[in-house]
Design a protein around this motif. Structure first.
Motif, PDB file in Angstrom:
ATOM      1  N   SER A  78      30.775  49.312  41.935  1.00 18.54           N
ATOM      2  CA  SER A  78      30.363  47.991  41.457  1.00 18.54           C
ATOM      3  C   SER A  78      31.298  46.901  41.978  1.00 18.54           C
ATOM      4  O   SER A  78      32.449  47.182  42.342  1.00 18.54           O
ATOM      5  CB  SER A  78      30.327  47.996  39.941  1.00 18.54           C
ATOM      6  N   PRO A  79      30.819  45.647  42.035  1.00 14.62           N
ATOM      7  CA  PRO A  79      31.579  44.557  42.655  1.00 14.62           C
ATOM      8  C   PRO A  79      32.972  44.335  42.062  1.00 14.62           C
ATOM      9  O   PRO A  79      33.881  43.921  42.768  1.00 14.62           O
ATOM     10  CB  PRO A  79      30.694  43.328  42.414  1.00 14.62           C
ATOM     11  N   GLU A  80      33.149  44.648  40.779  1.00 16.35           N
ATOM     12  CA  GLU A  80      34.460  44.364  40.174  1.00 16.35           C
ATOM     13  C   GLU A  80      35.488  45.467  40.449  1.00 16.35           C
ATOM     14  O   GLU A  80      36.659  45.333  40.092  1.00 16.35           O
ATOM     15  CB  GLU A  80      34.319  44.109  38.663  1.00 16.35           C
ATOM     16  N   THR A  81      35.064  46.526  41.115  1.00 20.50           N
ATOM     17  CA  THR A  81      35.990  47.634  41.403  1.00 20.50           C
ATOM     18  C   THR A  81      37.138  47.177  42.312  1.00 20.50           C
ATOM     19  O   THR A  81      36.910  46.452  43.282  1.00 20.50           O
ATOM     20  CB  THR A  81      35.218  48.775  42.104  1.00 20.50           C
ATOM     21  N   ALA A  82      38.378  47.599  41.955  1.00 20.63           N
ATOM     22  CA  ALA A  82      39.555  47.232  42.756  1.00 20.63           C
ATOM     23  C   ALA A  82      39.523  48.001  44.078  1.00 20.63           C
ATOM     24  O   ALA A  82      39.068  49.150  44.139  1.00 20.63           O
ATOM     25  CB  ALA A  82      40.818  47.571  41.976  1.00 20.63           C
ATOM     26  N   ILE A  83      40.031  47.336  45.090  1.00 18.18           N
ATOM     27  CA  ILE A  83      40.041  47.943  46.421  1.00 18.18           C
ATOM     28  C   ILE A  83      41.161  48.986  46.504  1.00 18.18           C
ATOM     29  O   ILE A  83      42.268  48.756  46.029  1.00 18.18           O
ATOM     30  CB  ILE A  83      40.264  46.848  47.493  1.00 18.18           C
ATOM     31  N   ALA A  84      40.812  50.116  47.055  1.00 17.72           N
ATOM     32  CA  ALA A  84      41.827  51.145  47.305  1.00 17.72           C
ATOM     33  C   ALA A  84      41.663  51.577  48.750  1.00 17.72           C
ATOM     34  O   ALA A  84      40.581  51.406  49.328  1.00 17.72           O
ATOM     35  CB  ALA A  84      41.603  52.321  46.365  1.00 17.72           C
ATOM     36  N   ASP A  85      42.707  52.099  49.286  1.00 19.19           N
ATOM     37  CA  ASP A  85      42.654  52.499  50.697  1.00 19.19           C
ATOM     38  C   ASP A  85      41.611  53.609  50.875  1.00 19.19           C
ATOM     39  O   ASP A  85      41.541  54.541  50.079  1.00 19.19           O
ATOM     40  CB  ASP A  85      44.040  52.984  51.140  1.00 19.19           C
ATOM     41  N   GLY A  86      40.797  53.479  51.875  1.00 19.64           N
ATOM     42  CA  GLY A  86      39.780  54.499  52.154  1.00 19.64           C
ATOM     43  C   GLY A  86      38.494  54.334  51.366  1.00 19.64           C
ATOM     44  O   GLY A  86      37.600  55.179  51.427  1.00 19.64           O
ATOM     45  N   LEU A  87      38.373  53.238  50.613  1.00 21.18           N
ATOM     46  CA  LEU A  87      37.173  53.036  49.769  1.00 21.18           C
ATOM     47  C   LEU A  87      35.916  52.866  50.648  1.00 21.18           C
ATOM     48  O   LEU A  87      35.942  52.169  51.660  1.00 21.18           O
ATOM     49  CB  LEU A  87      37.370  51.790  48.900  1.00 21.18           C
ATOM     50  N   GLU A  88      34.849  53.532  50.240  1.00 20.90           N
ATOM     51  CA  GLU A  88      33.571  53.379  50.954  1.00 20.90           C
ATOM     52  C   GLU A  88      32.626  52.599  50.065  1.00 20.90           C
ATOM     53  O   GLU A  88      32.317  53.031  48.954  1.00 20.90           O
ATOM     54  CB  GLU A  88      32.977  54.757  51.284  1.00 20.90           C
ATOM     55  N   ILE A  89      32.202  51.457  50.548  1.00 21.02           N
ATOM     56  CA  ILE A  89      31.308  50.593  49.759  1.00 21.02           C
ATOM     57  C   ILE A  89      29.903  50.716  50.346  1.00 21.02           C
ATOM     58  O   ILE A  89      29.720  50.573  51.553  1.00 21.02           O
ATOM     59  CB  ILE A  89      31.773  49.116  49.825  1.00 21.02           C
ATOM     60  N   GLU A  90      28.959  50.983  49.476  1.00 22.60           N
ATOM     61  CA  GLU A  90      27.570  51.109  49.953  1.00 22.60           C
ATOM     62  C   GLU A  90      26.705  50.083  49.266  1.00 22.60           C
ATOM     63  O   GLU A  90      26.786  49.916  48.051  1.00 22.60           O
ATOM     64  CB  GLU A  90      27.023  52.506  49.642  1.00 22.60           C
TER      65      GLU A  90
END
Ligand SMILES: [Zn+2]
Length: 336
Positions: A78-90
Motif C-alpha cells: 500500500s502507498p503508506e508502506t515505508a521504503i526498504a531496500d529491495g522492495l518490489e512495488i506492483e
C-alpha cells in the motif's frame, strides 16, 4: 605591546572546530534517521522500473515517477508502506467491468479479478435463484463482463406430430398406372410436458416430464393398379398403363387450328378422327391409345394448351368437336 596576530590567530581555529563538530553531528543524525539510498522496483502495467531512491514511502516513489493513481487502481504494498531496500512495488490498473444484473449494465472500475469480490464491491447481492457467469470463484480474463441472471422455472406443453407412413397395396381391380387412396394418412399427435429453465426470462434448457398420446398415427394406404386389360364394347383392350386425363376436342378447321390450319398435325399425319394431341412428356408421340368415350387413337399432335395430363381429341367436323366439349376420361396406352 600586545600582538593582534595572537588574537586573530586563535579565531580561525575555533571556527574550524565548530564546523567539524556540526558535520559530525549531521552525519550521526543522518545515520540515525536512516537517510540512505534504497534500490526498489516498480511494475506499473506496461513497464518495469528499477531505481535508487531516498523516498520514505511507496506513495513518494510513485510521485517521484509521476505515476498517478486512478480510483480502483491497486498498489502492492500500500502507498503508506515505508521504503526498504529491495522492495518490489506492483501497480495494477483498474479497468471497467460491466455487471449485467437485473436488466441493467452496471460499470465498476476495478483491478480486481475475482468475480465474488467485484460483485461485493459493486454491492450486487446475489439471490438464491441467481446464477453468476463466470462463477463466483472464477477470475475474469479478457472479457470484462459479469452476468447475474435470475433463474425461474416453468412448464411448457407442446404437441409433437408423428408423420404418417405411406403403404402401397397392389390392386388387381384397378388399371395399371392408376392409384387410389384407400386410407387417408393421419399424423399421430403426442402431448409433451416440459419443465423449462429460464435465465432472465430466456429459456436455457428444458427437460421432458411426461408425454401422452392424443391421436394415433394412421398410415396413408395407396392402392396401386395392376390390371392390364379392360373390356369395351365386347372387346378386350390390353394395355401397358392407364392415365386419367382431361380431354378437350378439336377439328382441322380454322376456328380450332387457326387461319393457317393446313389440316395436318405436327407429325404430318392428317388431323382427323383417331388422332389426339398430347403432351409428349406424358404420352410419347406415336403411342397407340384407347380413349374411353372416343375409341382407338394415335398420339400424333401437340398443342400449346396440352400440358400434363391433358389431351385434345380430333374429330372430322367442328360440330362433333363441340359436342364432345370437355370430359374427364381415361387413356389406355396400348401394348405396342
Ligand atoms: Zn373445328
Amino acid at each position: 605591546m600586545r600582538s593582534w596576530r595572537i588574537v586573530i590567530g586563535k579565531r580561525p581555529l575555533a571556527g574550524l572546530a565548530v564546523i567539524s563538530i556540526l558535520a559530525l553531528v549531521a552525519l550521526c543524525v543522518g545515520v540515525l534517521v536512516g537517510v540512505k539510498t534504497c534500490s526498489v522496483s516498480v511494475s506499473a502495467w506496461d513497464r518495469q522500473i528499477s531505481l535508487s531512491t531516498r523516498a520514505d514511502t511507496v506513495a513518494d516513489v510513485l510521485v517521484g515517477l509521476n505515476i498517478s493513481l486512478s480510483p480502483g487502481d491497486v498498489v502492492d504494498p500500500s502507498p503508506e508502506t515505508a521504503i526498504a531496500d529491495g522492495l518490489e512495488i506492483e501497480i495494477e490498473r483498474a479497468r471497467p467491468v460491466f455487471i449485467h444484473w437485473s436488466g441493467k449494465s452496471l460499470p465498476v472500475f476495478t483491478a480486481e479479478n475475482r468475480v465474488s469480490k467485484i460483485l461485493s464491491m459493486a454491492h450486487v447481492e446475489k439471490e438464491a435463484n441467481d446464477v453468476v457467469y463466470p462463477g463466483l470463484e472464477e477470475e475474469l480474463t479478457e472479457d470484462c463482463i459479469i452476468r447475474v441472471a435470475r433463474v425461474t422455472y416453468g412448464e411448457v406443453e407442446e404437441r409433437e406430430e408423428i408423420p404418417y407412413d405411406t403403404q402401397k397395396r397392389e390392386d388387381g381391380s384397378l388399371e395399371a398406372g392408376l392409384t387410389r387412396v384407400y386410407n387417408q394418412g393421419v399424423t399421430g399427435l403426442i402431448q409433451v410436458l416440459y419443465r423449462v429453465r429460464y435465465e432472465d426470462g430466456k429459456e436455457v434448457s428444458r427437460e421432458e416430464k411426461s408425454r401422452a398420446k392424443i391421436r394415433d398415427m394412421s398410415p396413408l394406404i395407396l392402392l396401386v393398379g395392376s390390371m392390364q386389360q379392360v373390356s369395351r364394347g365386347g372387346h378386350d383392350i390390353r394395355f401397358e398403363r392407364a392415365l386419367e386425363v382431361t380431354a378437350t376436342a378439336y377439328c382441322p378447321c380454322t376456328k380450332c387450328c387457326g387461319l393457317t390450319a393446313a389440316g395436318t398435325t405436327c407429325t404430318g399425319v392428317p388431323a382427323t378422327k383417331g388422332v389426339i394431341a398430347v403432351d409428349p412428356r406424358v404420352i410419347p408421340l406415336g403411342t397407340r391409345v384407347y380413349v374411353d368415350g372416343y375409341g382407338y387413337a394415335l398420339a400424333a399432335d401437340v398443342g400449346s394448351a396440352i400440358k400434363g395430363s391433358k389431351i385434345d381429341v380430333c374429330f372430322d367436323t367442328h360440330e362433333q368437336a363441340l359436342a364432345w366439349g370437355l370430359k374427364k376420361t381415361k387413356v389406355y396406352m396400348l401394348r405396342q
